[in-house]
Scaffold this motif. Structure first.
Motif, mmCIF file in Angstrom:
data_model
loop_
_atom_site.group_PDB
_atom_site.id
_atom_site.type_symbol
_atom_site.label_atom_id
_atom_site.label_comp_id
_atom_site.label_asym_id
_atom_site.label_seq_id
_atom_site.Cartn_x
_atom_site.Cartn_y
_atom_site.Cartn_z
ATOM 1 N N PHE A 28 0.847 -1.193 0.000
ATOM 2 C CA PHE A 28 0.000 0.000 0.000
ATOM 3 C C PHE A 28 0.884 1.245 0.000
ATOM 4 C CE2 PHE A 28 -2.567 -3.381 1.571
ATOM 5 C CZ PHE A 28 -3.835 -3.128 1.082
ATOM 6 N N ARG A 29 0.472 2.216 -0.793
ATOM 7 C CA ARG A 29 1.237 3.462 -0.903
ATOM 8 C C ARG A 29 0.436 4.600 -0.303
ATOM 9 N NH1 ARG A 29 2.252 3.705 -6.238
ATOM 10 N NH2 ARG A 29 0.181 4.555 -6.626
ATOM 11 N N CYS A 30 1.108 5.404 0.497
ATOM 12 C CA CYS A 30 0.516 6.645 0.992
ATOM 13 C C CYS A 30 1.358 7.804 0.473
ATOM 14 C CB CYS A 30 0.481 6.664 2.515
ATOM 15 S SG CYS A 30 -0.224 8.193 3.202
ATOM 16 N N GLU A 38 -2.636 -0.076 7.106
ATOM 17 C CA GLU A 38 -2.475 0.615 8.394
ATOM 18 C C GLU A 38 -1.085 1.226 8.521
ATOM 19 O OE1 GLU A 38 -2.691 -1.935 11.790
ATOM 20 O OE2 GLU A 38 -3.135 -0.285 13.150
ATOM 21 N N ALA A 39 -0.064 0.466 8.128
ATOM 22 C CA ALA A 39 1.294 0.987 8.224
ATOM 23 C C ALA A 39 1.488 2.158 7.271
ATOM 24 C CB ALA A 39 2.296 -0.117 7.922
ATOM 25 N N ALA A 40 0.966 2.048 6.065
ATOM 26 C CA ALA A 40 1.123 3.132 5.090
ATOM 27 C C ALA A 40 0.427 4.399 5.563
ATOM 28 C CB ALA A 40 0.581 2.695 3.743
ATOM 29 N N GLU A 41 -0.734 4.272 6.194
ATOM 30 C CA GLU A 41 -1.488 5.441 6.633
ATOM 31 C C GLU A 41 -0.763 6.232 7.710
ATOM 32 O OE1 GLU A 41 -5.209 3.684 7.684
ATOM 33 O OE2 GLU A 41 -6.071 3.974 5.671
ATOM 34 N N ALA A 42 0.234 5.632 8.341
ATOM 35 C CA ALA A 42 1.012 6.358 9.355
ATOM 36 C C ALA A 42 1.727 7.552 8.732
ATOM 37 C CB ALA A 42 2.013 5.423 10.016
ATOM 38 N N ILE A 43 2.083 7.452 7.435
ATOM 39 C CA ILE A 43 2.718 8.591 6.760
ATOM 40 C C ILE A 43 1.779 9.792 6.765
ATOM 41 C CG2 ILE A 43 3.651 9.423 4.574
ATOM 42 C CD1 ILE A 43 4.373 6.495 3.939
ATOM 43 N N GLY A 44 0.530 9.562 6.351
ATOM 44 C CA GLY A 44 -0.442 10.642 6.324
ATOM 45 C C GLY A 44 -0.714 11.208 7.702
ATOM 46 N N ASP A 45 -0.751 10.342 8.694
ATOM 47 C CA ASP A 45 -0.991 10.812 10.069
ATOM 48 C C ASP A 45 0.114 11.770 10.515
ATOM 49 O OD1 ASP A 45 -3.235 9.215 10.127
ATOM 50 O OD2 ASP A 45 -2.260 7.575 11.216
ATOM 51 N N GLU A 46 1.365 11.403 10.231
ATOM 52 C CA GLU A 46 2.476 12.235 10.696
ATOM 53 C C GLU A 46 2.570 13.547 9.917
ATOM 54 O OE1 GLU A 46 3.924 11.947 13.319
ATOM 55 O OE2 GLU A 46 3.725 9.832 13.895
ATOM 56 N N VAL A 47 2.271 13.520 8.618
ATOM 57 C CA VAL A 47 2.298 14.766 7.856
ATOM 58 C C VAL A 47 1.176 15.687 8.311
ATOM 59 C CG1 VAL A 47 2.015 15.776 5.548
ATOM 60 C CG2 VAL A 47 3.492 13.780 5.880
ATOM 61 N N THR A 48 0.000 15.135 8.555
ATOM 62 C CA THR A 48 -1.104 15.953 9.051
ATOM 63 C C THR A 48 -0.747 16.581 10.393
ATOM 64 O OG1 THR A 48 -2.705 14.547 7.915
ATOM 65 C CG2 THR A 48 -3.537 15.938 9.687
ATOM 66 N N ALA A 49 -0.061 15.835 11.231
ATOM 67 C CA ALA A 49 0.317 16.337 12.561
ATOM 68 C C ALA A 49 1.298 17.501 12.491
ATOM 69 C CB ALA A 49 0.921 15.200 13.389
#
Length: 441
Positions: free
Chosen positions: A316-318, A387-398
């Motif tokens: 999966f790519r984020c 789930e692991a890929a979505e961590a990228i989006g979470d950290e950028v949003t933060a």
């Protein structure tokens, strides 16, 4: 000498539709070709079909057919396309449904046989990296590139609309020409000539100036109203390339020569399911405004095997982006990128950080010059799970409140990745079939 007029109304799945309608309305075509597939879109079609057994064909089918079926019926133009993707029969049935809604009588043929997932040798090495196919992950598709021989029975059967899946791009044009002129597919020079014409047409508006424009060095008039290409082909497989009158774009030696070289690895041996074409023998002559004659292509027998495009689940790519502006935009973007990388640690095995406006295309080595006043940070990564890929989006949003000053405009997308590798298959293992459908009377 008799000529057959063939036009290309789509060079890829996302191409514009109105130029195709204009070709049918004003191009006096015998055939319209829609080339709607690429390696990845074929595999994505298989994924759609796995999720929904009725959704294997290209999603653009409805929009195209609703605009094209009436003009096709009115002008008698026949349509050949690979828009069927992973499920040509479902695409054919959908065309009949749309035709019924529009009260347009039509006969349709679906060409199958390109799906060879159950027949490929999974221990064979991929062309790209030499690793056995099975080592790349779960295989979801294996699509053999069919040739003109797969399409000819459908054309001989009288279908007005012929829909296939993974058919080699130039073969979509070779088949109608071979059918109309009664060529043997063993007539290598004529088939090579038709292949050269097909290769020039297959990307739609590219040969009429799209993708060619590079001001101020290469100018294209009225690009917003770009006309799509038509080839007037004679029984010797020589053809004149042109476009509908009054449309934008240009057709000349430069646009034709550039398209002839497009995606060609060895011009002396351009391999297709139909022939081995020698593009170094092609001759190009301008015969008038927006008219270029293409002649003299020679060929050799077709390859003994067919290329197969193999799709596999690659994780999966984020992709996540945030913008910074002001005098220190690049410094803040770099700090933000490092912050995200540190917070993710080893969670994402494949992480890429780009600074759009500074290093996204050429990296640090080719940057230089003044610091940009605005910069968009893009962080992308591939992970085994969503789930692991979505961590990228979470950290950028933060980064809005836990990163450098002035970040804004976050955008995040996460999607499954289908990897693509290539192999070959013996022709004897591929069995094309034609399914004729007709509207209920």
């Amino acid at each position: 000498m008799r000529t057959v007029r063939v036009g290309c109304g789509a060079g890829f799945a996302g191409d514009r539709v109105q130029p195709a309608v204009d070709l049918v309305d004003r191009g006096e075509l015998d055939y319209l070709v829609l080339e709607c597939l690429a390696e990845r879109t074929t595999a994505l079609g298989q994924l759609r079909r796995l999720a929904d057994p009725t959704a294997g064909y290209d999603p653009s089918l409805d929009r195209r057919m609703r605009l094209l079926l009436k003009p096709l019926a009115r002008t008698g133009t026949r349509l050949v396309t690979n828009i069927g993707s992973a499920d040509p029969p479902a695409a054919a049935r959908r065309v009949l449904q749309i035709a019924a809604e529009l009260a347009v009588p039509v006969s349709v043929a679906a060409v199958t046989g390109d799906d060879v997932l159950d027949r490929i040798d999974v221990t064979a090495p991929a062309w790209e990296d030499g690793r056995p196919l099975i080592e790349h992950g779960e295989l979801v598709s294996a699509s053999a590139y069919l040739g003109a021989d797969a399409l000819l029975p459908a054309l001989r059967g009288g279908a007005q609309v012929v829909i296939g899946g993974r058919i080699a791009d130039p073969s979509l044009f070779v088949a109608p020409l071979a059918h109309e002129f009664g060529w043997s597919l063993d007539d290598v020079d004529r088939i090579a000539g038709a292949t050269a014409i097909g290769h020039l047409l297959e990307c739609g508006g590219q040969v009429t100036g799209g993708y060619f424009a590079d001001p101020p060095y290469k100018t294209v008039p009225d690009l917003a109203n770009l006309g799509y290409p038509i080839a007037e082909v004679d029984e010797d497989a020589a053809g004149v390339l042109t476009k509908p009158p009054g449309t934008g774009g240009r057709v000349d030696r430069m646009t034709v020569a550039e398209q002839l070289a497009y995606e060609v690895t060895d011009p002396r041996a351009y391999l297709t399911p139909d022939v081995t074409a020698d593009f170094t023998t092609v001759r190009i002559h301008e015969t008038g405004p927006d008219r270029v004659r293409v002649t003299a292509t020679t060929g050799a027998p077709r390859p003994p095997t067919l290329k197969v495009s193999v799709g596999y689940r690659a994780g999966f790519r984020c992709e996540a982006e945030i913008s910074y502006a002001g005098a220190t935009a690049l410094d803040r973007a770099r700090l933000a990128g490092q912050v995200v990388a540190d917070r993710l640690g080893d969670l994402i095995p494949r992480l890429r950080i780009d600074y759009i406006g500074a290093t996204a295309l050429h990296g640090d080595d080719l940057g230089g010059g003044a610091e940009p006043y605005e910069c968009r940070l893009r962080i992308a990564g591939i992970a085994p799970t969503r789930e692991a890929a979505e961590a990228i989006g979470d950290e950028v949003t933060a980064l809005y409140t836990t990163g450098p000053a002035g970040g804004g405009g976050v955008r995040v997308t996460t999607e499954e990745v289908i990897g693509i590798v290539s192999t070959s298959i013996e022709r004897s293992l591929v069995e094309p079939r034609v399914h004729h459908l007709a509207a209920d009377r």
